[in-house]
Design an enzyme around this catalytic site. Structure first.
Site, PDB file in Angstrom:
ATOM      1  N   GLY A  70       0.801  -1.214   0.000  1.00 21.92           N
ATOM      2  CA  GLY A  70       0.000   0.000   0.000  1.00 21.92           C
ATOM      3  C   GLY A  70       0.828   1.254   0.000  1.00 21.92           C
ATOM      4  N   THR A  93      -1.265  -2.852  -3.640  1.00 23.36           N
ATOM      5  CA  THR A  93      -1.914  -3.892  -4.419  1.00 23.36           C
ATOM      6  C   THR A  93      -2.004  -3.504  -5.888  1.00 23.36           C
ATOM      7  OG1 THR A  93      -3.228  -4.701  -2.552  1.00 23.36           O
ATOM      8  CG2 THR A  93      -4.122  -5.140  -4.728  1.00 23.36           C
ATOM      9  N   ASN A 118      -8.071   4.547   5.591  1.00 20.71           N
ATOM     10  CA  ASN A 118      -7.997   4.749   4.134  1.00 20.71           C
ATOM     11  C   ASN A 118      -9.119   4.006   3.436  1.00 20.71           C
ATOM     12  OD1 ASN A 118      -6.954   2.587   2.011  1.00 20.71           O
ATOM     13  ND2 ASN A 118      -6.129   1.997   4.028  1.00 20.71           N
ATOM     14  N   ARG A 119      -9.603   4.638   2.357  1.00 23.54           N
ATOM     15  CA  ARG A 119     -10.514   3.952   1.451  1.00 23.54           C
ATOM     16  C   ARG A 119     -10.052   4.238   0.016  1.00 23.54           C
ATOM     17  NH1 ARG A 119     -14.294   7.721   3.932  1.00 23.54           N
ATOM     18  NH2 ARG A 119     -14.555   9.586   2.632  1.00 23.54           N
ATOM     19  N   GLY A 121      -9.049   2.194  -2.337  1.00 21.44           N
ATOM     20  CA  GLY A 121      -9.731   1.356  -3.329  1.00 21.44           C
ATOM     21  C   GLY A 121      -8.829   0.869  -4.458  1.00 21.44           C
ATOM     22  N   PHE A 122      -7.640   0.385  -4.111  1.00 24.26           N
ATOM     23  CA  PHE A 122      -6.725  -0.207  -5.112  1.00 24.26           C
ATOM     24  C   PHE A 122      -6.443   0.742  -6.276  1.00 24.26           C
ATOM     25  CE2 PHE A 122      -8.009  -4.948  -4.146  1.00 24.26           C
ATOM     26  CZ  PHE A 122      -7.342  -4.871  -2.933  1.00 24.26           C
ATOM     27  N   ASN A 150       1.752  -7.697  -4.151  1.00 20.28           N
ATOM     28  CA  ASN A 150       0.433  -7.983  -3.588  1.00 20.28           C
ATOM     29  C   ASN A 150      -0.589  -7.768  -4.704  1.00 20.28           C
ATOM     30  OD1 ASN A 150      -2.119  -7.047  -2.334  1.00 20.28           O
ATOM     31  ND2 ASN A 150      -1.028  -7.240  -0.399  1.00 20.28           N
ATOM     32  N   ASN A 183      -4.438 -10.835  -2.066  1.00 25.19           N
ATOM     33  CA  ASN A 183      -5.123  -9.938  -1.136  1.00 25.19           C
ATOM     34  C   ASN A 183      -6.629 -10.049  -1.333  1.00 25.19           C
ATOM     35  OD1 ASN A 183      -6.060  -7.868   0.429  1.00 25.19           O
ATOM     36  ND2 ASN A 183      -5.114  -6.217  -0.759  1.00 25.19           N
ATOM     37  N   SER A 186      -8.843  -6.408   1.648  1.00 25.41           N
ATOM     38  CA  SER A 186      -9.026  -4.954   1.671  1.00 25.41           C
ATOM     39  C   SER A 186     -10.510  -4.641   1.839  1.00 25.41           C
ATOM     40  CB  SER A 186      -8.533  -4.325   0.378  1.00 25.41           C
ATOM     41  OG  SER A 186      -9.038  -3.011   0.286  1.00 25.41           O
ATOM     42  N   ASN A 188     -11.943  -2.014   1.024  1.00 23.30           N
ATOM     43  CA  ASN A 188     -12.346  -0.906   0.148  1.00 23.30           C
ATOM     44  C   ASN A 188     -12.740  -1.309  -1.267  1.00 23.30           C
ATOM     45  OD1 ASN A 188     -11.818   1.027   2.205  1.00 23.30           O
ATOM     46  ND2 ASN A 188      -9.637   0.648   1.859  1.00 23.30           N
ATOM     47  N   THR A 189     -12.754  -2.604  -1.538  1.00 15.96           N
ATOM     48  CA  THR A 189     -13.297  -3.087  -2.814  1.00 15.96           C
ATOM     49  C   THR A 189     -14.556  -3.855  -2.445  1.00 15.96           C
ATOM     50  OG1 THR A 189     -11.134  -3.240  -3.864  1.00 15.96           O
ATOM     51  CG2 THR A 189     -12.864  -4.625  -4.787  1.00 15.96           C
ATOM     52  N   LYS A 229      -3.132 -12.747   2.353  1.00 15.87           N
ATOM     53  CA  LYS A 229      -3.264 -11.730   3.407  1.00 15.87           C
ATOM     54  C   LYS A 229      -4.712 -11.719   3.891  1.00 15.87           C
ATOM     55  CE  LYS A 229      -2.116  -6.897   4.284  1.00 15.87           C
ATOM     56  NZ  LYS A 229      -1.360  -5.747   3.760  1.00 15.87           N
ATOM     57  N   ASN A 258      -4.592  -7.337   7.464  1.00 16.97           N
ATOM     58  CA  ASN A 258      -4.871  -6.089   6.744  1.00 16.97           C
ATOM     59  C   ASN A 258      -5.515  -5.069   7.698  1.00 16.97           C
ATOM     60  OD1 ASN A 258      -5.404  -4.290   4.544  1.00 16.97           O
ATOM     61  ND2 ASN A 258      -5.492  -6.069   3.191  1.00 16.97           N
ATOM     62  N   THR A 335       1.757   2.133   8.789  1.00 18.61           N
ATOM     63  CA  THR A 335       1.308   3.371   9.425  1.00 18.61           C
ATOM     64  C   THR A 335       2.383   4.006  10.319  1.00 18.61           C
ATOM     65  OG1 THR A 335      -0.939   2.538   9.312  1.00 18.61           O
ATOM     66  CG2 THR A 335      -0.560   4.350  10.838  1.00 18.61           C
TER      67      THR A 335
HETATM   68  C1  LIG Z   1      -2.939   4.170   3.142  1.00 17.38           C
HETATM   69  C2  LIG Z   1      -2.896   2.678   3.200  1.00 17.38           C
HETATM   70  C3  LIG Z   1      -3.015   1.951   2.028  1.00 17.38           C
HETATM   71  C4  LIG Z   1      -2.973   0.552   2.074  1.00 17.38           C
HETATM   72  N1  LIG Z   1      -3.063  -0.153   0.903  1.00 17.38           N
HETATM   73  C5  LIG Z   1      -2.973  -1.506   0.937  1.00 17.38           C
HETATM   74  C6  LIG Z   1      -3.012  -2.247  -0.253  1.00 17.38           C
HETATM   75  O1  LIG Z   1      -3.087  -1.706  -1.350  1.00 17.38           O
HETATM   76  N2  LIG Z   1      -2.944  -3.607  -0.160  1.00 17.38           N
HETATM   77  C7  LIG Z   1      -2.821  -4.255   1.042  1.00 17.38           C
HETATM   78  O2  LIG Z   1      -2.758  -5.476   1.081  1.00 17.38           O
HETATM   79  N3  LIG Z   1      -2.760  -3.554   2.190  1.00 17.38           N
HETATM   80  C8  LIG Z   1      -2.828  -2.212   2.158  1.00 17.38           C
HETATM   81  N4  LIG Z   1      -2.777  -1.511   3.329  1.00 17.38           N
HETATM   82  C9  LIG Z   1      -2.698  -2.251   4.612  1.00 17.38           C
HETATM   83  C10 LIG Z   1      -1.270  -2.377   5.129  1.00 17.38           C
HETATM   84  O3  LIG Z   1      -0.467  -3.103   4.234  1.00 17.38           O
HETATM   85  C11 LIG Z   1      -1.274  -3.068   6.502  1.00 17.38           C
HETATM   86  O4  LIG Z   1      -1.766  -4.378   6.340  1.00 17.38           O
HETATM   87  C12 LIG Z   1      -2.131  -2.345   7.528  1.00 17.38           C
HETATM   88  O5  LIG Z   1      -2.035  -0.953   7.376  1.00 17.38           O
HETATM   89  C13 LIG Z   1      -1.739  -2.725   8.964  1.00 17.38           C
HETATM   90  O6  LIG Z   1      -0.411  -2.389   9.228  1.00 17.38           O
HETATM   91  P1  LIG Z   1       0.016  -1.003   9.990  1.00 17.38           P
HETATM   92  O7  LIG Z   1      -0.793  -0.912  11.223  1.00 17.38           O
HETATM   93  O8  LIG Z   1       1.494  -1.159  10.211  1.00 17.38           O
HETATM   94  O9  LIG Z   1      -0.285   0.097   9.022  1.00 17.38           O
HETATM   95  C14 LIG Z   1      -2.819  -0.110   3.307  1.00 17.38           C
HETATM   96  C15 LIG Z   1      -2.693   0.641   4.471  1.00 17.38           C
HETATM   97  C16 LIG Z   1      -2.716   2.009   4.433  1.00 17.38           C
HETATM   98  C17 LIG Z   1      -2.579   2.786   5.709  1.00 17.38           C
END
Ligand SMILES: Cc1cc2nc3c(=O)[nH]c(=O)nc-3n(C[C@H](O)[C@H](O)[C@H](O)COP(=O)(O)O)c2cc1C
Length: 350
Positions: A70, A93, A118-119, A121-122, A150, A183, A186, A188-189, A229, A258, A335
């Site tokens: 992400g 992703t 976050n939303r 949405g890939f 991913n 994945n 998520s 958001n899809t 995941k 996730n 994060t």
């Molecule tokens: C802004 C943002 C975008 C993300 N996009 C994806 C993504 O595209 N695919 C995915 O598998 N996880 C995505 N994640 C989830 C992270 O990979 C992770 O699983 C999740 O944030 C928990 O870890 P953290 O608490 O260290 O952030 C995203 C997280 C954030 C904050």
């Protein structure tokens, strides 16, 4: 650099979150360009106390902290992330076709909880563009660390066609990835997380595995490790079933977990109510307990062998230590990089 972080953070937080990400990404690109994938840049180099003998996709890691999916959706920050000290980098992703994602605003800070919602949405440039970028990266640099990709499905693809969409993504990207992550978690899809508990789940796993195996017959470079995941919002029974199905279908392991749809998590009460009311996936320290409990549950169930990458709420060395003691093979963060800055890997591995 790390001493200046409080000031840099103040500056970045003046901007909307996606702008701040773009500014940070530009810096990382420059850093990566200067460092050329040689390993951690000298400012971020240290002796890592937290170590691992494990490898991913056949490449040794050294220490267990990787960058979660992400942050680098389109494989543009791989060298920069490496320069920060991450031992592996997960791109994506990535979906078979490019897509813009949801309308803005779609990323929100909850500073009181050091969390994000976050939303997105890939939003990504599509598997072909990312594959070409990874191919170029590997041609220009000798990459000695694992790069994972991913994969997800495009938004309008129905459940009936989900398996072929994941197979398509695998076909395009697997030759350039050290490991691949399916994945289905998520939030958001629309409907995606439901696939974890539907009949489509095993069909998707089989399609990805079959496609990878077919590719591997033609080329030895195709990704060796397949992971799934999972969402932290699954019940224990659902998570156990999904994990067992993944392993039974030849997957190496799981990423736990996730982002969460829940807002009833530790630390959330302190967050700004308007930000907390935004829809999307919550990340950061509120996920800590969920991620730890899921790790403990599945390590106890699956035994010592499967690769379990713990992700969610890791922000300090105590968290890293606790997860490793609870049976994590490896760790991933996103994060905390936003809130703790570029010294994060040093802090977590101290
Ligand atoms: C802004 C943002 C975008 C993300 N996009 C994806 C993504 O595209 N695919 C995915 O598998 N996880 C995505 N994640 C989830 C992270 O990979 C992770 O699983 C999740 O944030 C928990 O870890 P953290 O608490 O260290 O952030 C995203 C997280 C954030 C904050």
């Amino acid at each position: 650099m790390t001493l200046l972080w409080p000031l840099i953070k103040k500056f970045l937080f003046l901007f909307p979150p996606e702008w701040a990400h773009a500014i940070g990404a530009s810096f990382l690109k420059l850093l990566g360009f200067a460092n050329q994938g040689r390993g951690p840049a000298w400012v971020f180099r240290r002796h890592y106390s937290l170590k691992t003998d494990l490898s991913l996709g056949g490449k040794p890691l050294g220490h267990p902290v990787g960058l979660a999916a992400g942050f680098d959706k389109n494989a543009q920050l791989v060298l920069g992330a490496r320069a920060l000290g991450f031992s592996f980098v997960e791109v994506g992703t990535v979906t078979p076709l490019p897509q813009r994602g949801n309308p803005s605003p779609r990323l929100f800070r909850l500073p009181e909880a050091e969390a994000l919602i976050n939303r997105l949405g890939f939003n990504n440039q599509g598997a072909s563009v990312v594959a070409a970028r990874l191919e170029r990266l590997r041609a220009l640099h000798s990459i000695h660390f694992p790069i994972g990709v991913n994969i997800g499905k495009n938004k309008e693809v129905t459940e009936a066609n989900a398996a072929s969409d994941y197979a398509r993504a695998t076909e395009i990207i697997a030759p350039f990835a050290d490991y691949l992550v399916v994945n289905l978690s998520s939030p958001n899809t629309p409907g995606l997380t439901d696939l974890q508990t539907s009949d489509a789940f095993v069909a998707i796993l089989k399609a990805v595995r079959h496609t990878r195996d077919q590719l591997a017959k033609k080329s030895p470079n195709v990704c060796q490790d397949l992971l799934v995941k999972l969402s932290p919002d699954l019940s224990d029974e659902q998570a156990a079933q999904a994990a067992q199905q993944a392993l039974a279908n030849g997957f190496t392991g799981l990423i736990l977990s996730n982002t969460s749809r829940s807002r009833d998590l530790p630390g959330c009460a302190a967050a700004n109510a308007a930000a907390l009311a935004e829809s999307g996936g919550l990340s950061g320290p509120p996920l800590r307990a969920l991620a730890l409990a899921r790790l403990r549950q599945l390590r106890a169930l699956l035994g010592p062998k499967p690769l379990l990458i713990s992700c969610g709420g890791l922000a300090a060395k105590e968290d890293a230590r606790e997860r490793m003691l609870a049976g994590a093979s490896l760790l991933q963060v996103y994060t905390a990089l936003v809130y703790r800055g570029p010294g994060l890997v040093r802090q977590l591995t101290r």
